[in-house]
Design an enzyme around this catalytic site. Structure first.
Site, PDB file in Angstrom:
ATOM      1  N   CYS A 114      -8.573 -20.128 -29.384  1.00 41.51           N
ATOM      2  CA  CYS A 114      -9.126 -19.349 -30.511  1.00 41.51           C
ATOM      3  C   CYS A 114      -9.565 -17.950 -30.086  1.00 41.51           C
ATOM      4  O   CYS A 114      -9.662 -17.052 -30.923  1.00 41.51           O
ATOM      5  CB  CYS A 114     -10.309 -20.095 -31.125  1.00 41.51           C
ATOM      6  SG  CYS A 114      -9.887 -21.785 -31.512  1.00 41.51           S
ATOM      7  N   HIS A 261     -13.459 -15.720 -36.016  1.00 39.82           N
ATOM      8  CA  HIS A 261     -12.393 -16.725 -35.947  1.00 39.82           C
ATOM      9  C   HIS A 261     -12.617 -17.745 -37.053  1.00 39.82           C
ATOM     10  O   HIS A 261     -13.760 -18.075 -37.396  1.00 39.82           O
ATOM     11  CB  HIS A 261     -12.419 -17.388 -34.571  1.00 39.82           C
ATOM     12  CG  HIS A 261     -11.612 -18.635 -34.511  1.00 39.82           C
ATOM     13  ND1 HIS A 261     -10.285 -18.658 -34.852  1.00 39.82           N
ATOM     14  CD2 HIS A 261     -11.944 -19.905 -34.180  1.00 39.82           C
ATOM     15  CE1 HIS A 261      -9.834 -19.900 -34.726  1.00 39.82           C
ATOM     16  NE2 HIS A 261     -10.821 -20.678 -34.322  1.00 39.82           N
ATOM     17  N   ASN A 291      -7.295 -23.388 -39.641  1.00 41.25           N
ATOM     18  CA  ASN A 291      -7.539 -22.745 -38.350  1.00 41.25           C
ATOM     19  C   ASN A 291      -6.197 -22.456 -37.679  1.00 41.25           C
ATOM     20  O   ASN A 291      -5.501 -23.375 -37.270  1.00 41.25           O
ATOM     21  CB  ASN A 291      -8.394 -23.692 -37.492  1.00 41.25           C
ATOM     22  CG  ASN A 291      -8.696 -23.139 -36.113  1.00 41.25           C
ATOM     23  OD1 ASN A 291      -8.142 -22.127 -35.693  1.00 41.25           O
ATOM     24  ND2 ASN A 291      -9.570 -23.829 -35.397  1.00 41.25           N
TER      25      ASN A 291
HETATM   26  O1  UT7 Z   1     -11.137 -23.631 -33.416  1.00 44.12           O
HETATM   27  C1  UT7 Z   1     -11.629 -24.333 -32.331  1.00 44.12           C
HETATM   28  C2  UT7 Z   1     -13.037 -24.643 -32.502  1.00 44.12           C
HETATM   29  N1  UT7 Z   1     -13.191 -25.814 -33.329  1.00 44.12           N
HETATM   30  C3  UT7 Z   1     -14.280 -25.941 -34.039  1.00 44.12           C
HETATM   31  O2  UT7 Z   1     -15.098 -25.054 -34.054  1.00 44.12           O
HETATM   32  C4  UT7 Z   1     -14.481 -27.227 -34.780  1.00 44.12           C
HETATM   33  C5  UT7 Z   1     -15.939 -27.563 -34.841  1.00 44.12           C
HETATM   34  N2  UT7 Z   1     -16.205 -28.853 -35.463  1.00 44.12           N
HETATM   35  C6  UT7 Z   1     -16.053 -29.053 -36.771  1.00 44.12           C
HETATM   36  O3  UT7 Z   1     -15.629 -28.161 -37.491  1.00 44.12           O
HETATM   37  C7  UT7 Z   1     -16.466 -30.394 -37.347  1.00 44.12           C
HETATM   38  O4  UT7 Z   1     -17.058 -31.154 -36.332  1.00 44.12           O
HETATM   39  C8  UT7 Z   1     -15.297 -31.185 -38.005  1.00 44.12           C
HETATM   40  C9  UT7 Z   1     -14.913 -30.545 -39.313  1.00 44.12           C
HETATM   41  C10 UT7 Z   1     -14.104 -31.222 -37.080  1.00 44.12           C
HETATM   42  C11 UT7 Z   1     -15.731 -32.626 -38.270  1.00 44.12           C
HETATM   43  O5  UT7 Z   1     -16.884 -32.637 -39.110  1.00 44.12           O
HETATM   44  P1  UT7 Z   1     -18.168 -33.515 -38.742  1.00 44.12           P
HETATM   45  O6  UT7 Z   1     -19.119 -33.341 -39.831  1.00 44.12           O
HETATM   46  O7  UT7 Z   1     -18.624 -33.095 -37.360  1.00 44.12           O
HETATM   47  O8  UT7 Z   1     -17.607 -34.980 -38.742  1.00 44.12           O
HETATM   48  P2  UT7 Z   1     -17.588 -36.074 -37.569  1.00 44.12           P
HETATM   49  O9  UT7 Z   1     -16.514 -35.744 -36.577  1.00 44.12           O
HETATM   50  O10 UT7 Z   1     -18.973 -36.286 -37.050  1.00 44.12           O
HETATM   51  O11 UT7 Z   1     -17.154 -37.353 -38.376  1.00 44.12           O
HETATM   52  C12 UT7 Z   1     -17.958 -37.886 -39.430  1.00 44.12           C
HETATM   53  C13 UT7 Z   1     -17.183 -39.007 -40.078  1.00 44.12           C
HETATM   54  C14 UT7 Z   1     -16.617 -40.024 -39.083  1.00 44.12           C
HETATM   55  O12 UT7 Z   1     -16.677 -41.299 -39.684  1.00 44.12           O
HETATM   56  P3  UT7 Z   1     -17.870 -42.304 -39.322  1.00 44.12           P
HETATM   57  O13 UT7 Z   1     -17.784 -42.523 -37.836  1.00 44.12           O
HETATM   58  O14 UT7 Z   1     -19.133 -41.605 -39.740  1.00 44.12           O
HETATM   59  O15 UT7 Z   1     -17.522 -43.503 -40.123  1.00 44.12           O
HETATM   60  C15 UT7 Z   1     -15.190 -39.624 -38.939  1.00 44.12           C
HETATM   61  O16 UT7 Z   1     -14.345 -40.690 -38.585  1.00 44.12           O
HETATM   62  O17 UT7 Z   1     -16.049 -38.466 -40.769  1.00 44.12           O
HETATM   63  C16 UT7 Z   1     -14.861 -39.137 -40.334  1.00 44.12           C
HETATM   64  N3  UT7 Z   1     -13.748 -38.196 -40.384  1.00 44.12           N
HETATM   65  C17 UT7 Z   1     -13.023 -37.996 -41.488  1.00 44.12           C
HETATM   66  N4  UT7 Z   1     -13.081 -38.536 -42.712  1.00 44.12           N
HETATM   67  C18 UT7 Z   1     -12.199 -38.106 -43.617  1.00 44.12           C
HETATM   68  C19 UT7 Z   1     -13.293 -37.392 -39.393  1.00 44.12           C
HETATM   69  N5  UT7 Z   1     -12.259 -36.661 -39.848  1.00 44.12           N
HETATM   70  C20 UT7 Z   1     -12.067 -37.016 -41.149  1.00 44.12           C
HETATM   71  C21 UT7 Z   1     -11.158 -36.617 -42.138  1.00 44.12           C
HETATM   72  N6  UT7 Z   1     -11.264 -37.184 -43.362  1.00 44.12           N
HETATM   73  N7  UT7 Z   1     -10.213 -35.674 -41.911  1.00 44.12           N
END
Ligand code: UT7
Length: 334
Positions: A114, A261, A291
């Protein structure tokens, strides 16, 4: 005195094929509501046919040359930022140079995720100011869609990435008061495994195995500890923006436009609030493209130049954070 470097023209290209959150919900367990709420993404672009990062890069580069009023014959340096090179080697920059009909100019890739576009910009700026080049093409291009796990197993990563490219022609600023004021680059490899793609690795023989494609944690696809990355992003972004402002004696109140970004709209909203940046000062387009890693800042800057949000005299900061971890900023008096 050595002239400042400035961006003399920009271009960008994305595939025509729009993939909405509902489209992804047909192939994995996700929903438009989840993706919009957590990331701000409504849709992204995916290529449909044989197309590499340099094919999108070529379109963006040709637009940038037109906007600068130059041709490829005027370019004496090409830097291509990508984490998804057309092929493993040689560098995609050399492939792009050939596609553009460049002469035997120096061409190299920057693989810094990124932050790649800002690392490429900083490298080109130094070479221009050292007299090693007059006009440089700096291109960020990515094809993510062919490398994603488009199943429920890979949904956390698959919903956020999109394909695209952006390009800038750099050269001496026509006005000594305007141009690139400073660049700031950082990396910390301790956090590499928080967001990475392990296969195909030169440390394993063969570099990719059949079993790498299966299992719960396949190394052939990018993997991310999203929350961990998010927490670092919201710390590093304000830090590196302040660093750029302070280097030229400015404060956050002097800033006219921030082009961050595009990883997650929530990260950018957090940064805007932390810096108390007023309405309309932050450029976001993640809702339309997702992204696009090394392309994202170039695409957003290009759109903001075209629609007049980035205009002559404005103080403009570009800032990135991503895998590595790497983070970076660049400050322009436009
Ligand atoms: O460009 C490089 C830099 N990257 C970033 O800056 C990314 C930074 N991180 C993020 O943007 C966020 O962490 C995400 C958008 C990737 C994820 O959001 P989150 O609020 O941190 O979700 P999480 O990973 O903690 O997951 C929460 C729940 C999980 O389910 P359980 O364990 O609570 O049952 C995941 O399995 O959401 C679930 N989950 C999804 N559900 C529906 C993860 N991905 C998805 C999805 N659709 N696509």
């Amino acid at each position: 005195m050595v002239a400042r470097t400035h961006i003399l023209g920009m271009g960008h290209a994305v595939p025509d094929n729009v993939v909405t959150n509902d489209d992804l919900a047909k192939v994995m367990d996700t929903s438009d509501e989840w993706v919009q709420q957590r990331t701000g993404i409504r849709e992204r672009r995916h290529i449909v046919s044989d197309c590499g990062a340099t094919d999108l890069g070529k379109i963006a580069a040709e637009q940038a040359l037109d906007a600068a009023g130059l041709t490829i014959a005027d370019i004496d340096l090409l830097v291509f930022a990508t984490l998804s090179p057309d092929i493993d080697w040689p560098a995609s920059a050399t492939l792009l140079a050939a596609k553009l009909g460049a002469g035997a100019i120096p061409a190299f890739d920057v693989k810094n995720q990124c932050s790649g576009f800002l690392y490429a910009l900083a490298s080109a700026d130094v070479l221009i100011r050292a007299g090693r080049a007059r006009h440089a093409l700096v291109v960020g291009g990515e094809i993510h869609s062919t490398g994603l796990d488009l199943t429920t197993r890979g949904r956390d990563v698959a919903v956020i990435f999109g394909d695209g490219a952006g390009a800038a022609v750099l050269g001496p600023s026509p006005d000594p008061e305007r141009g690139l004021l400073s660049t700031h680059l950082h990396a910390d490899g301790k956090f590499a495994e928080k967001l990475w793609l392990e296969g195909a690795a030169s440390r394993s023989r063969p570099r990719i195995k059949l079993e790498d494609l299966g299992g719960d944690d396949p190394v052939a696809f990018p993997r991310m500890q999203g929350r961990y990355v998010f927490k670092h992003a919201v710390t590093r972004f304000p830090e590196v923006i302040h660093e750029a402002l302070e280097a030229s004696g400015f404060t956050k109140d002097d800033l006219d436009v921030l082009i961050p970004h595009q990883a997650n709209l929530r990260i950018n909203e957090f940064v805007a609030a932390a810096l108390e940046l007023g309405e309309g000062k932050v450029v976001n387009n993640i809702d339309r493209y997702g992204n696009t890693t090394a392309a994202s800042i170039a695409i957003a800057l290009c759109e903001a130049v075209r629609d007049g949000r980035v205009a002559e005299g404005k103080l403009v900061c570009l800032a990135a954070f991503g895998a590595g971890f790497t983070w970076a900023s660049a400050l322009f008096r436009w």
